[in-house]
Design a protein around this motif. Structure first.
Motif: not given
Length: 399
Positions: A317-336
Motif C-alpha cells: 500500500s505504500t507504493h499505491i498512489p495516495k488517493f487510491l490508498n485513501a479510497l482503499a481505507q474505507v473498504v472493509p475488505y482492505t482491513w480484513m
C-alpha cells in the motif's frame, strides 16, 4: 424473538428451495477455495525449466552442468544445445532460464583469469523471475565458493587457512514469518476472504430485491413487525452460513493447502465475526435500495477486482498512489485481508491489531445501524418508458 426466527425460517426455506442460491452460498465458496488451493498447493516454486548451452564441452564446464542437474530448484532441459535453441525456448516457454558457458571457460580457469558465465531468465512472469534469479545466484555462488576453496587447497593451504581467507566477512540470513517463501501463504488467505466477501454480499444482497421482484416485499412493510426484526430475521441464516464457510475454508487452507495459520484463535474468530457483521449489514442495505437483482449482481462482480487490487494484499500500500490508498481505507475488505494475514502469518495479538479491530468495529456498528433502522416505506414505482393516458383529455398535435 419468535418473529425473527419465523422470518429466518422463511429465508432458510427459500435458500433450500432455490437451487442456484443454495449452490451459491454453500458450494461455490468451497469450490472456489479448492480450485485456488489446487493452483497454489505446491507453495514454493521449484523445478524451474533451465536450458544450458555448453560451448566449452570440457571437464570443467561439465562440473557446472552437474551443479544444476543435482538441485531440485531447476530441471535441465536436454534439448537445449545452442544459443538459438535457448532463444527459441525462452520465447515459447519451454525454458524459463538459461546458462551459457563460454568456449574459453576451461582455458581461462587454467590461467586463473576472470571468466564469466552468462545467466539469463524470463522476467515476463515476476514469480518465475524472482525465484529464478534467487536460485541462479544461490547455485553459482555455492559453485564459485567451492571452486575457490579447491584452488586454495591445491596451493597447499590448510582447511583452517582457507576458512580464514574466505570467511573474512560472513553473514547469517534469517527469513521471518514465511521462511519458505510460500506463495500459498502469501496469497491464499486473501483469496479466501475475497470469496467470502463476494458470496456473502451477493447472497444477502438478493434477499430484498427478490421480494420486490415477486411483489412480496409489501407484506413485510405492512406488518406490525419492527424494522430491526425484519433485518435480523433476513440476515440470520446468511450470518450462520458465512461463519460456517469462514471456519471451513480456513481449515481447508491449513489442512490441505499447507497455508501458515497460527496466532490467537480468538483474534481470528473476532475478525471473522466483525467482517461477517459488515457483510450481512451492507448486503441488506444494498438490497434495500437496489432496484433489482440484476443490478446487485452486476455491481458486486465489477467491484471484486478493484477491491482486491487496492487492498495492498498483492502490492504494498505504500507504493499505491495516495488517493487510491485513501479510497482503499474505507473498504472493509482492505482491513480484513491485511488483518487476517497479520493474525495468521505474523501471529499478532489483539494489542497489535487494535486499530484494525477498532476500525472494523466502527464500520460494523455504522452499517448495522442503517440496516436496523430502515424506513418501512414502499418506494413509488419509477415512472419511465411508455405510460397509458387514462384521462378524458388527449394530447394536442404540435402546430
Amino acid at each position: 424473538m419468535k418473529q425473527i426466527l419465523t422470518i429466518a425460517h422463511y429465508e432458510v426455506v427459500h435458500i433450500f428451495k432455490d437451487r442456484i442460491l443454495f449452490l451459491m452460498v454453500f458450494l461455490i465458496p468451497l469450490l472456489y477455495a479448492l480450485v485456488f488451493g489446487m493452483i497454489y498447493v505446491s507453495g514454493t516454486l521449484q523445478h524451474v525449466p533451465l536450458g544450458i548451452v555448453d560451448l566449452s564441452h570440457s571437464e570443467e564446464s561439465r562440473s557446472v552442468v552437474e551443479v544444476f542437474e543435482n538441485t531440485p530448484n531447476f530441471q535441465v532441459i536436454p534439448s537445449i544445445q545452442t544459443y538459438a535453441d535457448l532463444e527459441a525456448g525462452m520465447k515459447n516457454g519451454t525454458v524459463r532460464a538459461g546458462i551459457v558457458i563460454p568456449e574459453d571457460y576451461a582455458q581461462k580457469l587454467a590461467q586463473h583469469q576472470l571468466t564469466q558465465i552468462l545467466t539469463v531468465y524470463d522476467g515476463s512472469n515476476l514469480i518465475y523471475g524472482y525465484n529464478t534469479r534467487k536460485y541462479l545466484q544461490q547455485e553459482l555462488n555455492t559453485f564459485s565458493t567451492n571452486h575457490t576453496a579447491a584452488y586454495l587447497s591445491g596451493l597447499g593451504m590448510t582447511k583452517h587457512e582457507i576458512t580464514n581467507v574466505m570467511d573474512t566477512v560472513s553473514f547469517r540470513l534469517q527469513v521471518w514469518y514465511n521462511p519458505t517463501f510460500s506463495y500459498a501463504t502469501f496469497i491464499f488467505i486473501g483469496l479466501v476472504i475475497m470469496i467470502l466477501h463476494q458470496i456473502g454480499l451477493l447472497g444477502i444482497g438478493l434477499t430484498v430485491t427478490r421480494e420486490k421482484e415477486r411483489n412480496s416485499w409489501i407484506q413485510f412493510l405492512c406488518t406490525d413487525i419492527p424494522s430491526w426484526k425484519i433485518f435480523l430475521g433476513k440476515i440470520l441464516p446468511y450470518f450462520v452460513i458465512n461463519i460456517f464457510n469462514y471456519g471451513l475454508l480456513l481449515w481447508i487452507a491449513a489442512r490441505f493447502i499447507d497455508v501458515k495459520i497460527e496466532g490467537s484463535l480468538g483474534v481470528i474468530l473476532l475478525l471473522g465475526f466483525l467482517f461477517n457483521v459488515i457483510l450481512v449489514s451492507l448486503g441488506f442495505v444494498i438490497s434495500l435500495y437496489a432496484p433489482n437483482s440484476l443490478q446487485v449482481t452486476r455491481y458486486l462482480m465489477l467491484l471484486s477486482v478493484p477491491l482486491f487490487v487496492l487492498s495492498g494484499l498483492t502490492w504494498p500500500s505504500t507504493h499505491i498512489p495516495k488517493f487510491l490508498n485513501a479510497l482503499a481505507q474505507v473498504v472493509p475488505y482492505t482491513w480484513m485481508a491485511n488483518g487476517i494475514r497479520q493474525a495468521t502469518v505474523k501471529s499478532l495479538g489483539l494489542a497489535d491489531l487494535r486499530i484494525t479491530v477498532m476500525v472494523m468495529t466502527v464500520m460494523a456498528a455504522a452499517i448495522t445501524f442503517f440496516a436496523l433502522t430502515f424506513t418501512k416505506r414502499r418506494n413509488p414505482p419509477v415512472q419511465s418508458g411508455l405510460s397509458m393516458n387514462n384521462s378524458v383529455t388527449y394530447p394536442m398535435k404540435a402546430r
